[in-house]
Design a protein around this motif. Structure first.
Motif, PDB file in Angstrom:
ATOM      1  N   SER A 170      34.273  68.299  45.631  1.00  0.00           N
ATOM      2  CA  SER A 170      35.691  68.398  45.939  1.00  0.00           C
ATOM      3  C   SER A 170      36.478  67.851  44.753  1.00  0.00           C
ATOM      4  CB  SER A 170      36.048  67.612  47.201  1.00  0.00           C
ATOM      5  OG  SER A 170      37.450  67.591  47.395  1.00  0.00           O
ATOM      6  N   GLY A 171      37.587  68.494  44.464  1.00  0.00           N
ATOM      7  CA  GLY A 171      38.424  68.019  43.377  1.00  0.00           C
ATOM      8  C   GLY A 171      39.446  66.994  43.809  1.00  0.00           C
ATOM      9  N   LEU A 172      39.635  66.837  45.135  1.00  0.00           N
ATOM     10  CA  LEU A 172      40.691  65.969  45.624  1.00  0.00           C
ATOM     11  C   LEU A 172      40.208  64.886  46.578  1.00  0.00           C
ATOM     12  CD1 LEU A 172      43.397  68.719  46.327  1.00  0.00           C
ATOM     13  CD2 LEU A 172      43.276  67.191  44.359  1.00  0.00           C
ATOM     14  N   LEU A 176      32.422  68.113  37.889  1.00  0.00           N
ATOM     15  CA  LEU A 176      32.183  69.518  38.237  1.00  0.00           C
ATOM     16  C   LEU A 176      31.007  70.090  37.456  1.00  0.00           C
ATOM     17  CD1 LEU A 176      32.950  72.058  39.741  1.00  0.00           C
ATOM     18  CD2 LEU A 176      34.691  72.528  38.009  1.00  0.00           C
ATOM     19  N   LYS A 177      30.895  69.736  36.176  1.00  0.00           N
ATOM     20  CA  LYS A 177      29.768  70.207  35.368  1.00  0.00           C
ATOM     21  C   LYS A 177      28.445  69.777  35.995  1.00  0.00           C
ATOM     22  CE  LYS A 177      27.503  69.454  30.909  1.00  0.00           C
ATOM     23  NZ  LYS A 177      27.591  68.782  29.576  1.00  0.00           N
ATOM     24  N   GLU A 178      28.347  68.520  36.384  1.00  0.00           N
ATOM     25  CA  GLU A 178      27.116  68.007  36.980  1.00  0.00           C
ATOM     26  C   GLU A 178      26.826  68.676  38.311  1.00  0.00           C
ATOM     27  OE1 GLU A 178      25.262  63.694  38.421  1.00  0.00           O
ATOM     28  OE2 GLU A 178      27.072  63.780  37.180  1.00  0.00           O
ATOM     29  N   ARG A 189      39.269  80.204  39.601  1.00  0.00           N
ATOM     30  CA  ARG A 189      39.087  80.476  38.177  1.00  0.00           C
ATOM     31  C   ARG A 189      38.452  79.288  37.462  1.00  0.00           C
ATOM     32  NH1 ARG A 189      43.921  81.770  33.773  1.00  0.00           N
ATOM     33  NH2 ARG A 189      42.542  82.427  32.065  1.00  0.00           N
ATOM     34  N   ASN A 190      38.839  78.091  37.838  1.00  0.00           N
ATOM     35  CA  ASN A 190      38.288  76.892  37.215  1.00  0.00           C
ATOM     36  C   ASN A 190      36.777  76.816  37.401  1.00  0.00           C
ATOM     37  OD1 ASN A 190      38.635  74.308  35.865  1.00  0.00           O
ATOM     38  ND2 ASN A 190      38.155  73.382  37.833  1.00  0.00           N
TER      39      ASN A 190
END
Length: 384
Positions: A66-68, A96-98, A132-133
């Motif tokens: 999750s980004g948030l 996110l990469k991991e 997209r990210n």
């Protein structure tokens, strides 16, 4: 005792390395874990999908990203379930990469949910950067992974998101259309359920293929196509969010089918919105179709035989799908505003939704009240 004089004994007692032909009995053979990453793991859809996949023997590790909102609590809760899959959680752009690296399947779900009469262009724009990210990071750090997109739920904007993701990944030499799939399983299970009840058969024994983008089939066409909006309205007026329960089931089933294909199981069939590489490409470059899954993702795409009425439905869907594709591709090249499918609604509109005591599909009324007490019978999308 001199063994050199006994060639037979020398052969038996001499150490030799014998390659193991069955890796199941070779403890030293490294096993590559099967990893599924769920983007949007903090959402209701992501949590329920993880719960269902946690029970699958095909999955060794589930990553919640999750980004948030921190999905650590959900991961800790799921880890108590006594199945083999390991649960991990990741929070923030820095991880996110991991979260993506090494995952065979990446599922994108959650995002901004729809509301009654919310335009598809607005919903697409709200979720475009979110998807997209992930695509950018997939192209950089996990180009061999299969990207499955279920966002957003449930307006069906995969018809714009899949072309957008493809346009983004085409910038990279590793672009592979076989590994970009828009999940349409929600439309399939809804069609099977409605058709099964109508013909008085177990829905599990019914298979209704869905092509185009949403439910565009002849059988109970109006009921199937309206069921999505009806469910959204009911969930909205009940203040319980979007329809993530059935969609989580659909996502889990689709991901399971992808994993079966990756592991070499034959004849794994699903419906998905994908890049068309056969003769259908001359009709639409992207389209929902029946797909066969394999070790590399999409093994082949198929168009079921349709009758004249179904062909008419597909022809009517063509301009909508074409504009959705243009909208998705335009988002990457910077011409999104020119290609917007739906105009903003007139200001001043408000909506009043009423329901009966017993909530059922179709058991609701939706009225739009315009300024100056001018009433509309239904929500109308203005198409350019």
């Amino acid at each position: 005792m001199n063994l050199s004089k006994f060639s037979v004994l020398r052969t038996i007692t001499s150490p030799r390395f014998v390659p193991c032909r069955n890796s199941a009995y070779c403890p030293d053979t490294p096993k590559i874990p099967t990893i599924v990453t769920i983007i949007g793991g903090h959402t209701g859809e992501g949590q329920l999908t993880a719960l269902l996949l946690k029970q699958s023997k095909l999955v060794d590790e589930i990553r919640l990203y999750s980004g948030l909102i921190n999905p650590c609590g959900t991961a800790f809760d799921l880890s108590h379930i006594d199945t083999n899959a390991i649960i991990k959680s990741y929070l923030g752009q820095a991880l996110l990469k991991e979260a993506l690296t090494g995952a065979q399947v990446v599922l994108v779900c959650g995002g901004h949910a729809t509301k009654p009469c919310k335009s598809q262009a607005d919903l697409f724009e709200e979720n475009a950067d979110y998807v997209r990210n992930v695509a950018i990071y997939m192209g950089e750090f996990n180009p061999k992974g299969i990207l499955c997109i279920s966002t957003p739920n449930p307006k069906g904007n995969v018809s714009a998101l899949i072309p957008m993701v493809s346009a983004e990944l085409k910038k990279e030499p590793i672009y592979d259309p076989r590994k970009i799939l828009g999940i349409m399983t929600m439309a399939v299970i809804r069609s099977n359920s409605i058709a099964g009840r109508y013909i008085n058969r177990n829905p599990a024994d019914v298979a209704v293929p869905v092509i185009g983008e949403k439910a565009l089939q002849m059988l109970l066409h109006d009921k199937v196509c309206s069921a999505e909006d009806e469910a959204v309205d009911l969930k909205y007026i009940e203040n319980t969010g979007s329809c993530f329960v059935s969609n989580a089931f659909a996502c889990a089933r689709f991901v399971t089918s992808v994993l079966k294909g990756l592991k070499g199981k034959r004849d794994v069939i699903e419906c998905a919105f994908v890049r068309q590489l056969g003769h259908i490409e001359s009709f639409l470059p992207y389209m929902g179709s029946v797909i066969k899954l394999g070790p590399n993702g999409i093994e082949s795409t198929h168009m079921p035989r349709i009758n004249d009425l179904e062909c008419d439905y597909l022809q009517k869907a063509y301009p909508f799908l074409k504009r959705h594709i243009q909208m998705g591709e335009a988002y990457i090249v910077g011409d999104f505003r020119k290609e917007c499918l739906i105009h903003p609604r007139l200001s001043g509109y408000c909506q009043f939704v009423t329901k009966k005591a017993v909530t059922q599909i179709g058991d609701f009324k939706l009225d739009l009240v315009a300024p100056n007490n001018q009433q509309e019978e239904k929500c109308v999308e203005i198409i350019t």
